[in-house]
Write an enzyme that holds these catalytic residues in place. Sequence first.
Site, PDB file in Angstrom:
ATOM      1  N   ASP A  64      28.315   6.809   5.205  1.00 14.92           N
ATOM      2  CA  ASP A  64      28.182   8.236   5.474  1.00 14.92           C
ATOM      3  C   ASP A  64      27.839   8.961   4.179  1.00 14.92           C
ATOM      4  OD1 ASP A  64      30.660   7.936   4.222  1.00 14.92           O
ATOM      5  OD2 ASP A  64      31.821   8.514   5.974  1.00 14.92           O
ATOM      6  N   ASN A 124      43.073  12.235  10.333  1.00 10.41           N
ATOM      7  CA  ASN A 124      42.926  12.622  11.749  1.00 10.41           C
ATOM      8  C   ASN A 124      42.375  11.467  12.587  1.00 10.41           C
ATOM      9  OD1 ASN A 124      40.276  12.472  10.936  1.00 10.41           O
ATOM     10  ND2 ASN A 124      39.717  14.570  11.502  1.00 10.41           N
ATOM     11  N   HIS A 126      39.705   9.679  11.883  1.00  7.58           N
ATOM     12  CA  HIS A 126      38.246   9.492  11.850  1.00  7.58           C
ATOM     13  C   HIS A 126      37.876   8.181  11.156  1.00  7.58           C
ATOM     14  CE1 HIS A 126      37.525  11.892   7.838  1.00  7.58           C
ATOM     15  NE2 HIS A 126      37.795  10.640   7.581  1.00  7.58           N
ATOM     16  N   GLU A 131      34.387  12.091  13.738  1.00  9.48           N
ATOM     17  CA  GLU A 131      35.610  12.873  13.881  1.00  9.48           C
ATOM     18  C   GLU A 131      36.154  12.714  15.313  1.00  9.48           C
ATOM     19  OE1 GLU A 131      36.840  14.033  11.276  1.00  9.48           O
ATOM     20  OE2 GLU A 131      35.410  15.062   9.976  1.00  9.48           O
TER      21      GLU A 131
HETATM   22  P1  PGA Z   1      40.623   8.416   1.736  1.00 10.40           P
HETATM   23  O1  PGA Z   1      39.673   8.849   2.928  1.00 10.40           O
HETATM   24  O2  PGA Z   1      40.399   6.951   1.508  1.00 10.40           O
HETATM   25  O3  PGA Z   1      40.145   9.242   0.580  1.00 10.40           O
HETATM   26  O4  PGA Z   1      42.024   8.715   2.174  1.00 10.40           O
HETATM   27  C1  PGA Z   1      39.619   8.080   4.064  1.00 10.40           C
HETATM   28  C2  PGA Z   1      38.644   8.690   5.030  1.00 10.40           C
HETATM   29  O5  PGA Z   1      38.656   9.918   5.198  1.00 10.40           O
HETATM   30  O6  PGA Z   1      37.878   7.938   5.628  1.00 10.40           O
END
Ligand code: PGA
Length: 229
Positions: A64, A124, A126, A131
């Site tokens: 992404d 959340n 995702h 999302e």
């Molecule tokens: P993080 O993000 O590894 O910085 O906690 C994970 C994500 O949002 O996919």
Amino acid sequence: MTTVTVTPAGDDWENTVADTLVELLPVCAGRRFCLATGSTPAPVYRRLASRSPDLSSITLALLDEFGGLHPDDPGRCLAMLERDLLDRLRTEHRPRTEPIDPENPPEGNWPGAIRLAVLGLGMNGHIAMNEPGSAPDSPTRRVELAEATSIGALRYGARRAPRWGVTIGLGPLMASEELWVLATGGSKAAVVAAAINGPITTSVPASLLRVHPRLRWFLDEDAAHRING
Ligand code: PGA
């Protein structure tokens, strides 16, 4: 089948994931890996780079990318991958990379056949920037970001909070031969338990991965403490 590997936090966890990746490399020549960026995988990539692996026969696609940021913004996903992995590799060992240009976004089944996708997990639920509410067969596409995802980019050094991004879809991701999800820290324990033990629902995109035939979770003890069995 789902496998869950739990280790103590810190060195043990980082070594387990990095060593498992290194073990896979000899059978993956000519294949594509998709790699998450963010806080969770960063120490794994630094550990991997310290093993001096030869990734020259691998293609690395980003999962992404944030939209609307300056091309030099340090919070961009490509900038994180460069910092934590690519720039640490010897030049002759660097993989071919497939970044995402948010101004000219890939769509549909991009990036094509994936041997392994290494994923992070949002608070959340995702996966990449899929999302909550994303369809299980969603294509690669431009998406609006949840508020927490947008603000979260500031933790990565982004100079402003991005409102949108481009993500690989859950459809092309589910067609990967193998999926790994990385999660560490007690703050992820509730969402990890929801993804592994809760209902399979678009409200928790990570739960949708459970129907994949080769799904592996790499958790530290803090992130794992609420899962059953
Ligand atoms: P993080 O993000 O590894 O910085 O906690 C994970 C994500 O949002 O996919």
